[in-house]
Design a protein around this motif. Sequence first.
Motif, PDB file in Angstrom:
ATOM      1  N   HIS A  47       2.031  -9.608  -3.957  1.00  0.00           N
ATOM      2  CA  HIS A  47       1.778 -10.516  -2.832  1.00  0.00           C
ATOM      3  C   HIS A  47       2.153  -9.791  -1.556  1.00  0.00           C
ATOM      4  N   HIS A  49       4.108  -9.113   1.594  1.00  0.00           N
ATOM      5  CA  HIS A  49       5.486  -9.499   1.872  1.00  0.00           C
ATOM      6  C   HIS A  49       5.971  -8.747   3.112  1.00  0.00           C
ATOM      7  N   ARG A  68       4.472 -13.960   4.838  1.00  0.00           N
ATOM      8  CA  ARG A  68       3.165 -13.661   4.249  1.00  0.00           C
ATOM      9  C   ARG A  68       2.084 -13.501   5.324  1.00  0.00           C
TER      10      ARG A  68
END
Length: 108
Positions: A47, A49, A68
């Motif tokens: 993801h 980050h 994010r």
Amino acid sequence: MLATPSETPACPDTARQSRLAAQLADMIPGAATIRVSLTDPKQAWPHPHAIAKEADGQPIELSRTTARVAARWILRVWPDVDWTRPHTFDLAAVTLTRSDLAAASRGC
């Protein structure tokens, strides 16, 4: 944006990184650098980050959403960078460097 037959933008946007730095400085007050990676320590899968730090190196608490969004914006401005390694975006200098190279230059 218009492109030449080689898929190179006809009018490169040289101020894009500066605009991003200004937007991130507004979104994360006090941030001097933002470290971006595709490895969120709280997730088992990749993801975007981000970790923001003040000028003195103290971390700034970010919500998951802010971290994010900041990471995604930086990833989109530098799509050709090898994102298998983390990078640090310096908001004042408007530069992106690989995090391990930035640490080596500081003598860490």
